[in-house]
Scaffold this motif. Sequence first.
Motif, PDB file in Angstrom:
ATOM      1  N   LEU A  20       0.804  -1.435   0.172  1.00  0.00           N
ATOM      2  CA  LEU A  20      -0.022  -0.015  -0.136  1.00  0.00           C
ATOM      3  C   LEU A  20       0.743   1.358  -0.063  1.00  0.00           C
ATOM      4  N   GLN A  21       2.062   1.410   0.705  1.00  0.00           N
ATOM      5  CA  GLN A  21       2.760   2.426   0.959  1.00  0.00           C
ATOM      6  C   GLN A  21       3.240   2.590  -0.533  1.00  0.00           C
ATOM      7  N   SER A  22       3.891   1.570  -1.098  1.00  0.00           N
ATOM      8  CA  SER A  22       4.618   1.830  -2.531  1.00  0.00           C
ATOM      9  C   SER A  22       3.379   2.322  -3.414  1.00  0.00           C
ATOM     10  N   MET A  23       2.436   1.650  -3.386  1.00  0.00           N
ATOM     11  CA  MET A  23       1.288   1.987  -4.334  1.00  0.00           C
ATOM     12  C   MET A  23       0.959   3.490  -4.428  1.00  0.00           C
ATOM     13  N   VAL A  34      -4.065   7.792   6.152  1.00  0.00           N
ATOM     14  CA  VAL A  34      -3.819   6.823   7.327  1.00  0.00           C
ATOM     15  C   VAL A  34      -2.731   7.079   8.357  1.00  0.00           C
ATOM     16  N   SER A  35      -2.972   7.281   9.351  1.00  0.00           N
ATOM     17  CA  SER A  35      -2.198   8.047  10.399  1.00  0.00           C
ATOM     18  C   SER A  35      -1.108   7.342  10.648  1.00  0.00           C
ATOM     19  N   SER A  36      -0.067   7.781  11.302  1.00  0.00           N
ATOM     20  CA  SER A  36       1.550   7.172  11.459  1.00  0.00           C
ATOM     21  C   SER A  36       1.310   5.763  12.627  1.00  0.00           C
ATOM     22  N   GLU A  37       0.394   6.318  13.474  1.00  0.00           N
ATOM     23  CA  GLU A  37       0.250   5.220  14.546  1.00  0.00           C
ATOM     24  C   GLU A  37      -0.177   3.831  13.883  1.00  0.00           C
ATOM     25  N   VAL A  38      -1.525   3.979  13.202  1.00  0.00           N
ATOM     26  CA  VAL A  38      -1.940   2.792  12.443  1.00  0.00           C
ATOM     27  C   VAL A  38      -0.882   2.367  11.483  1.00  0.00           C
ATOM     28  N   ALA A  39      -0.498   2.905  10.512  1.00  0.00           N
ATOM     29  CA  ALA A  39       0.533   2.428   9.490  1.00  0.00           C
ATOM     30  C   ALA A  39       1.704   1.655  10.390  1.00  0.00           C
ATOM     31  N   ALA A  40       2.197   1.976  11.436  1.00  0.00           N
ATOM     32  CA  ALA A  40       3.125   1.382  12.091  1.00  0.00           C
ATOM     33  C   ALA A  40       2.977   0.168  12.464  1.00  0.00           C
ATOM     34  N   THR A  41       1.618   0.001  12.773  1.00  0.00           N
ATOM     35  CA  THR A  41       1.450  -1.629  13.474  1.00  0.00           C
ATOM     36  C   THR A  41       0.475  -2.329  12.217  1.00  0.00           C
ATOM     37  N   ALA A  42       0.118  -1.715  11.302  1.00  0.00           N
ATOM     38  CA  ALA A  42      -0.692  -2.497  10.376  1.00  0.00           C
ATOM     39  C   ALA A  42       0.251  -3.311   9.135  1.00  0.00           C
ATOM     40  N   SER A  43      -0.232  -4.797   9.163  1.00  0.00           N
ATOM     41  CA  SER A  43       0.341  -5.398   8.277  1.00  0.00           C
ATOM     42  C   SER A  43      -0.146  -5.878   6.866  1.00  0.00           C
ATOM     43  N   ALA A  44      -1.437  -5.125   6.776  1.00  0.00           N
ATOM     44  CA  ALA A  44      -2.098  -5.509   5.755  1.00  0.00           C
ATOM     45  C   ALA A  44      -3.610  -4.578   5.922  1.00  0.00           C
ATOM     46  N   TYR A  45      -4.182  -4.425   4.573  1.00  0.00           N
ATOM     47  CA  TYR A  45      -5.281  -3.441   4.579  1.00  0.00           C
ATOM     48  C   TYR A  45      -6.300  -4.222   3.549  1.00  0.00           C
ATOM     49  N   LEU A  46      -7.661  -3.792   3.920  1.00  0.00           N
ATOM     50  CA  LEU A  46      -8.668  -4.207   2.963  1.00  0.00           C
ATOM     51  C   LEU A  46      -9.215  -2.874   2.314  1.00  0.00           C
ATOM     52  N   ARG A  55     -10.732   7.656  -5.959  1.00  0.00           N
ATOM     53  CA  ARG A  55     -10.449   7.285  -7.235  1.00  0.00           C
ATOM     54  C   ARG A  55      -8.955   6.961  -7.185  1.00  0.00           C
ATOM     55  N   GLY A  56      -8.193   7.842  -6.234  1.00  0.00           N
ATOM     56  CA  GLY A  56      -6.584   7.606  -6.446  1.00  0.00           C
ATOM     57  C   GLY A  56      -6.247   6.531  -5.934  1.00  0.00           C
ATOM     58  N   LEU A  57      -7.025   5.769  -4.962  1.00  0.00           N
ATOM     59  CA  LEU A  57      -6.661   4.455  -4.180  1.00  0.00           C
ATOM     60  C   LEU A  57      -6.970   3.441  -5.698  1.00  0.00           C
ATOM     61  N   ILE A  58      -8.159   3.570  -6.271  1.00  0.00           N
ATOM     62  CA  ILE A  58      -8.259   2.403  -7.215  1.00  0.00           C
ATOM     63  C   ILE A  58      -7.556   2.610  -8.379  1.00  0.00           C
ATOM     64  N   ASP A  59      -6.907   3.632  -8.766  1.00  0.00           N
ATOM     65  CA  ASP A  59      -5.802   4.032  -9.831  1.00  0.00           C
ATOM     66  C   ASP A  59      -4.675   3.369  -9.562  1.00  0.00           C
ATOM     67  N   ALA A  60      -4.347   3.737  -7.921  1.00  0.00           N
ATOM     68  CA  ALA A  60      -2.966   3.151  -7.541  1.00  0.00           C
ATOM     69  C   ALA A  60      -3.062   1.656  -7.470  1.00  0.00           C
ATOM     70  N   ARG A  61      -4.066   0.980  -7.243  1.00  0.00           N
ATOM     71  CA  ARG A  61      -4.363  -0.427  -7.249  1.00  0.00           C
ATOM     72  C   ARG A  61      -4.104  -1.042  -8.638  1.00  0.00           C
ATOM     73  N   GLU A  62      -5.067  -0.294  -9.668  1.00  0.00           N
ATOM     74  CA  GLU A  62      -4.903  -0.760 -11.014  1.00  0.00           C
ATOM     75  C   GLU A  62      -3.365  -0.725 -11.486  1.00  0.00           C
ATOM     76  N   ALA A  63      -2.444   0.429 -10.947  1.00  0.00           N
ATOM     77  CA  ALA A  63      -1.195   0.363 -11.409  1.00  0.00           C
ATOM     78  C   ALA A  63      -0.099  -0.403 -10.642  1.00  0.00           C
TER      79      ALA A  63
END
Length: 460
Positions: free
Chosen positions: A260-263, A273-285, A325-333
């Motif tokens: 997710l970060q790279s995309m 996404v807050s830095s606290e959440v990002a620090a502990t997340a291993s995956a997103y839906l 839209r941005g996230l869908i485009d990022a996922r597409e790419a």
Amino acid sequence: MGKLTTDRLAEDLAALVGRANVVIGPIPEAYTHDEALELDPVDPLGVVFPASADQVAALVHYAVNSKLALVARGSGTGLSGGAQPVVGGLVVSFERMNRILSIDTVDQTATVEPGVTLAQLEDALAGTPYFYPVYPGEMSATLGGNVATNAGGMRAMKYGVTRHNVLGLEFVTGTGLRTRSGGAYVKTSSGYDLTQLLIGSEGTLALVTEVLVRLSLRARTRTLVLASFRGFEDVAHAIVAISEHGLLPSILEYIEATGLQSMARHAGVSLGVSSEVAATASAYLMIELEAMNDNDLSWQLTEVMALLNAHRSTEQYVLDEGQRRGLIDAREAAFWTVKELGAAVILDTVVPRSKLAALFAGAATCARDHGTLLVGTGHVGDGNVHLSLFQPDPVPCHAAAESIVSLAIGLGGAISGEHGIGSAKRPLLIAKESPPRLNLLRAIKSVFDPNNLLNPGKLL
Ligand SMILES: Cc1cc2nc3c(=O)[nH]c(=O)nc-3n(C[C@H](O)[C@H](O)[C@H](O)COP(=O)(O)OP(=O)(O)OC[C@H]3O[C@@H](n4cnc5c(N)ncnc54)[C@H](O)[C@@H]3O)c2cc1C
């Protein structure tokens, strides 16, 4: 082939499709490969650009008489080497067969030539209440390529894949027989279903010259939730719960935190996404909900939020329209992101939804055992996971891929959920498929293409 023979070939082909529509000799680079990461480019003998089904049939007759292999090509966005040329063969590019023949809003169908791209069809439907729901991220892909690979994509959980949205085909077999299957009806019980047989056949049984698709009504309202999770098991359980609850998100994608970060960086989108959440997340839906009215949408949203919380999602973000839209485009790419980062192989195994937790855990072990870095995304709503393997040495990379595929099959899954077999995954299919079933597939191939001229060495 000597110079004279090459000249003769050029002349013969020019007589069939016109001189401007034949390339013999130096082949433009784009026609020497598709997007399969693990394959090297191959120069074909030539590239031919037919403009009609008659020309396609004439080409097949010529190929039969001259014993020339024919490799169909749409836009070359395939990820398994299906459109990779074969040495000594011709590439048949469908890019000139790009007309939308009809849009029928009464029967809710569209009839298109195989070289029509998804983007083109979407544009043509823009002024209607309908859309073509199959949404493999790459909109430059053609309908012919989609049919041949049984393309899936992000909306398959709700709308199905190509085979659920194609009602009929016109095609030319490997003997030059030009015929049709299916029609603009919703159902049929009229013998073997040739449309379904050809969908997913990767240009090995016939060249598709026309596609009749089913259209769907566009939803009027939608929203997208991004939910973070600490553990993959929680993700897997949340996916099953959403489905068990009878909810049908239009998109249900899983993205590993590093992915997710790279995309997002690659696409220049800020998801909040807050830095606290990002620090502990291993995956997103990533869950897109849609409806015909606001009440239904808000009911779905409430239900999904409750299920996410019950399955230990650490945070949920309801994205605004720009972020959606941005996230869908990022996922597409995502493919271009992992390609740029050096992925060597992308697997797209599919398992029953209930086995996703076992696949996530087992694939990580397989990759670790073979010293390979693994980053996952995927259309998990339908059990399809895209696993990018980062390992420059092909030996451990292949071993990791092989063990992940074995794991998926052992879990009741299959080698490819949507990208197809082509030449990249052919060794896996030959190794894993049962011999009696392989024989059955070969027998079918020999009926449609007795001279083995259509995409030889692919799939089977
Ligand atoms: C960024 C990116 C994202 C992608 N995301 C997805 C995704 O989410 N889901 C998914 O399913 N795929 C995805 N793909 C893969 C690809 O877009 C699909 O496989 C698509 O169906 C290929 O279409 P194409 O026109 O490019 O076909 P090509 O790559 O040119 O050909 C694919 C196969 O179809 C055959 N073929 C093409 N035209 C015909 C014809 N007229 N008759 C008979 N055979 C034919 C070829 O011989 C080959 O075997 C993605 C690819 C990229 C690059």
